[in-house]
Enzyme design. Structure first.
Site, PDB file in Angstrom:
ATOM      1  N   HIS A 181       2.751 -12.082  -5.771  1.00  0.00           N
ATOM      2  CA  HIS A 181       3.464 -11.243  -6.749  1.00  0.00           C
ATOM      3  C   HIS A 181       4.721 -10.761  -6.078  1.00  0.00           C
ATOM      4  O   HIS A 181       4.874  -9.808  -5.165  1.00  0.00           O
ATOM      5  CB  HIS A 181       2.606 -10.144  -7.115  1.00  0.00           C
ATOM      6  CG  HIS A 181       3.392  -9.001  -8.244  1.00  0.00           C
ATOM      7  ND1 HIS A 181       3.079  -7.554  -8.304  1.00  0.00           N
ATOM      8  CD2 HIS A 181       4.155  -9.279  -9.080  1.00  0.00           C
ATOM      9  CE1 HIS A 181       3.733  -7.119  -9.290  1.00  0.00           C
ATOM     10  NE2 HIS A 181       4.518  -8.256  -9.686  1.00  0.00           N
ATOM     11  N   ASN A 188       2.198  -1.666  -9.750  1.00  0.00           N
ATOM     12  CA  ASN A 188       2.177  -1.225 -11.255  1.00  0.00           C
ATOM     13  C   ASN A 188       1.176  -0.459 -11.679  1.00  0.00           C
ATOM     14  O   ASN A 188       1.409   0.358 -12.589  1.00  0.00           O
ATOM     15  CB  ASN A 188       2.321  -2.732 -11.861  1.00  0.00           C
ATOM     16  CG  ASN A 188       3.942  -3.256 -11.724  1.00  0.00           C
ATOM     17  OD1 ASN A 188       4.639  -2.681 -11.448  1.00  0.00           O
ATOM     18  ND2 ASN A 188       3.923  -4.480 -11.888  1.00  0.00           N
ATOM     19  N   GLU A 190       3.370  -8.697  -2.983  1.00  0.00           N
ATOM     20  CA  GLU A 190       1.687  -8.408  -3.085  1.00  0.00           C
ATOM     21  C   GLU A 190       1.045  -9.634  -3.105  1.00  0.00           C
ATOM     22  O   GLU A 190       1.410 -10.638  -3.908  1.00  0.00           O
ATOM     23  CB  GLU A 190       1.591  -7.633  -4.398  1.00  0.00           C
ATOM     24  CG  GLU A 190       1.563  -6.259  -4.248  1.00  0.00           C
ATOM     25  CD  GLU A 190       1.319  -5.380  -5.681  1.00  0.00           C
ATOM     26  OE1 GLU A 190       0.729  -4.363  -5.665  1.00  0.00           O
ATOM     27  OE2 GLU A 190       1.739  -6.073  -6.748  1.00  0.00           O
ATOM     28  N   SER A 237       1.984 -10.143 -12.974  1.00  0.00           N
ATOM     29  CA  SER A 237       2.347  -8.648 -12.407  1.00  0.00           C
ATOM     30  C   SER A 237       0.935  -7.921 -13.132  1.00  0.00           C
ATOM     31  O   SER A 237       0.739  -6.846 -12.417  1.00  0.00           O
ATOM     32  CB  SER A 237       3.587  -8.098 -13.168  1.00  0.00           C
ATOM     33  OG  SER A 237       4.553  -8.894 -12.962  1.00  0.00           O
TER      34      SER A 237
END
Ligand code: CAA
Length: 701
Positions: free
Chosen positions: A431, A481, A443, A410
């Site tokens: 991801h 994130n 992702e 991540s």
């Protein structure tokens, strides 16, 4: 004859063929073509008419690109009326997906036949709309009010066999030669003197509807489809189907459709529809980039994440080998997978025997030497760069040339991980979002040296396992994130300034987020953020920053898993409850820091939580981390449950006006300092030029 709709006489059956790739959407040309051919068939020797499509699907709906533009004649209702009033039976022959206006065309026909692999549905709700050409009036007449309500408010398609049992189609034909089967079906109908069956002639017996049924449906939908206005209007249409005459019901449906089609919610959802498809395209990759074959996949790590990822591949029949450090860990991993599948079976979404078959495609090993034949490896161990590098060096030693080596990290640097191998061109990030078998977003992280064909293959395999893919370049936290930082920070800052946790979360939930940021923190575990902050040296030295999150963790309140965090949780129902203890603690902490608490409006809560997303999004665009603004919207809608009816943070910003966003951020900077609020140069530039992110996106290709 138009070039997208043709007509021929086959024996005594007239055959109308629509040929408008890619999905035979009901553009003006298609509508006109159908109208003309239905009228032509009325005059010739045909005794019945089959309406069919070329290509991959029956008509997949209205042409969404025409929405928002001036209407062009003929309208769909006129076309449907010509079909329904035809003196010769018109038979829809369905393959692929008959969706939206496409299914409504079929419903206006006198009979419907389909091949077994076909699906029918009214997905308009997913575009913030309702079926505007009779779908809400005809489906309840055929399938009953309850089934219609479910079908139209979920927008989910129904397979041919089920549609047949619901009364929505009349015949599932055998084999794949639909044209021949439909002509035979039509000839049989003619031979048997079958009547002209018009759905409009069916009356719904209002006395069969329980009193209060529609009110209860409205209440349920208000909770399920927060922030969306279409579901409530769908209920009104179905209510009209019960209480009004057909033409009055159609009029009501049209009126409500018109309201929706011009609504910002529908514009946002249509934006997301196209954004999702656009995100799958990598700008600088030629269309004919070769693809690598993915026949077998390895997952390193059988934890919750690894198990969920394994399920994604097993579900589409790709064998998976799961790697763990020992047999106990492997057994634990397999147990998690079995438990997840068992829940799906219990919900009736998977037959029990299919579950065993899926589980049998997942095998385990503790030996990397077993990975010599896999085509794709996804590493899903915990977030430790050194450990990941070690794993990639091992993979480099055992995997065959051309195998794609992916990390599910991540945050970690994908380029540093790639550098641990002698084949950085084969390394990239995949991801997944937790729970990986449920969340739609994937992702795809493109490293400095990732090869084009590795990327193109990842996009393709992502789609195959049912994910919505978006491309990100390497940076801390990638697109999603990385943007979360300011969102979570402000949610906690608002507590120090006078909000309760419930007030912050409820403002964002009213906006349409599935869960507010503090409740989300409790779900993910407050200790996760706490640990991530421990190593960071870039955070401002400010005692109020993350104060509550830090104190709660130090008290052992780690969130849902410990029974309390920002909230307390009912041990039986796990329902979140406001905790007076936390609320007074917030006040005490603010007093200790001499902070003056005040009343804060929902509007300020939204601005302080959402504008940081927009600002970081602008930075991400300038740095080329995301390909386009709409990709960021896709990441947020599919990975973070940002309301589709608001179109994602960048579309939302365009709606508010970038100047307004910029001015507000400057105002917050004056008040709270540049360490928290620093407008992104791109945001400032566009705000001053009076432009939108969407405009910037199209100018930048
Ligand atoms: N209008 C315009 N373009 C459409 C379209 C539509 N209804 N449906 C799909 N397309 C385009 C897509 O944008 C895509 O274009 P690009 O190749 O340029 O990206 C192309 O068709 C192929 O689409 P997909 O990539 O989605 O192809 P797929 O094979 O994976 O899926 C599909 C096919 C199931 C039909 C899917 O495209 C889909 O769900 N389409 C939308 C269906 C829909 O919502 N219909 C209702 C429309 S609203 C309506 O009909 C209102 C009414 O009552 C009158």
């Amino acid at each position: 004859m138009s070039n997208v709709v043709s007509y021929e006489l086959v024996g005594n059956i007239g055959v109308i063929s629509v040929n408008s790739p890619p999905v035979n959407a009901l553009s003006q040309a298609v509508r006109e073509g159908i109208l003309n051919t239905v009228n032509a068939a009325a005059e010739d020797a045909s005794e019945a008419v089959v309406l069919r499509c070329e290509g991959r699907t029956f008509i997949a709906g209205a042409d969404i690109t025409e929405f928002g533009k001036p209407p062009m004649e003929p309208g769909l209702p006129e076309v449907l009326s010509a079909i329904e009033n035809s003196k010769k039976p018109v038979i829809a022959a369905i393959h692929g997906t008959a969706l939206g206006g496409g299914f409504e065309v079929a419903l206006a026909c006198h009979y419907r036949c389909a091949i077994a692999s076909a699906k029918v549905g009214l997905p308009e709700v997913k575009l913030g709309l309702l079926p505007g050409a009779g779908g809400t009036q005809r489906v309840p007449r055929l399938a009953g009010v309850e089934a219609a309500l479910d079908m139209i408010t979920t927008g989910n398609p129904v397979a041919a066999a089920k549609a047949n049992s619901m009364g929505l189609i009349d015949e599932v034909v055998e084999g794949d030669d639909l044209q021949a089967a439909a002509i035979k079906y039509a000839s049989d109908l003619v031979a048997s003197g079958a009547p002209l069956k018009r759905v409009r002639d069916i009356t719904i017996d209002a006395s069969t509807i329980e009193p209060g049924f529609f009110d209860a449906a409205r209440k349920k939908l208000a909770l399920r489809a927060r922030g969306q206005i279409a579901p409530d209007k769908i209920v009104s249409c179905i209510e009209a189907a019960v209480n009004l005459l057909m033409d009055e019901g159609l009029e009501r449906e049209r009126e409500l459709f018109r309201e929706l089609v011009t609504s910002p919610e529908s514009a946002a959802m249509r934006h997301i529809f196209f954004a999702e498809r656009q995100a799958a395209k990598i700008k600088d990759l030629p269309k004919d980039t070769p693809l690598r074959d993915i026949k077998k996949v390895a997952i390193i790590g059988g934890g919750t994440m690894g198990g969920g990822i394994a399920m994604c591949f097993a579900n589409v029949g790709i064998p998976v080998v799961m790697v763990e450090i020992n047999d106990e860990a492997l057994a634990r991993g397999m147990k998690i997978i079995r438990k997840n599948y068992t829940i799906t079976v219990a919900k009736g979404k998977l037959p029990a025997d299919k579950m065993e078959q899926l589980i049998s495609t997942i095998t385990g090993t503790t030996d990397y030497a077993d990975l010599g034949d896999v085509d794709l490896v996804i590493e899903a161990v915990f977030e430790n760069l050194e450990l990941k590098k070690e794993i990639f060096a091992k993979l480099d030693a055992v995997c065959k040339p051309g195998a794609i080596l992916a990390t599910n990290t991540s945050y970690q640097d994908v380029d540093a991980i790639a550098a641990a191998t002698n084949r950085p061109q084969d390394v990239l990030g995949l991801h997944f979002f937790s729970p990986a078998n449920v969340m739609k977003l994937l992702e795809i992280v493109r490293g400095e040296k990732t090869a084009d064909d590795a990327l193109a293959t990842s996009m393709q395999i992502g789609k195959k396992i049912g994910k919505v893919c978006a491309l990100s370049r390497v940076c801390y936290g990638f697109i999603g994130n990385r943007m979360l930082g300011g969102y979570g920070r402000e949610a906690q800052m608002l507590l120090m300034d006078g909000c309760t946790p419930a007030q912050v979360d409820s403002a964002l939930e009213k906006f349409g987020m599935a869960m507010g940021p503090l409740a989300m923190g409790d779900l993910a575990g407050l200790d996760v953020g706490y640990k991530a902050r421990e190593g960071r040296t870039d955070l401002p030295d400010d005692p109020k920053l993350y104060r509550m999150g830090t104190l709660l963790v130090e008290m052992g309140r780690h969130g849902q898993k410990t029974g309390s965090g920002f909230y307390k949780y009912d041990p039986e129902t796990r329902r979140r409850l406001s905790d007076p203890e936390v609320e007074s603690m917030i006040k005490e902490e603010a007093a200790k820091l001499n902070l003056e608490q005040r009343d804060i409006s929902d509007e300020e809560i939204l601005q302080r939580c959402l504008y940081p997303l927009i600002n970081e999004g602008a930075l991400i665009l300038e740095e080329g981390i995301a390909q386009r603004p709409s990709d960021i919207d896709v990441v947020y809608v599919f990975g973070y449950a940002f309301p589709a009816a608001k179109g994602g943070p960048m579309h939302y910003a365009d709606q508010i006006g970038l100047k307004n966003v910029y001015d507000k951020i400057c105002e917050f900077r004056e008040r709270d300092g540049e360490m928290y609020w620093k407008p992104a140069p791109l945001l400032e530039k566009l705000a001053k030029e009076g432009k939108t992110f969407a405009e910037w996106g199209s100018e930048n290709g």
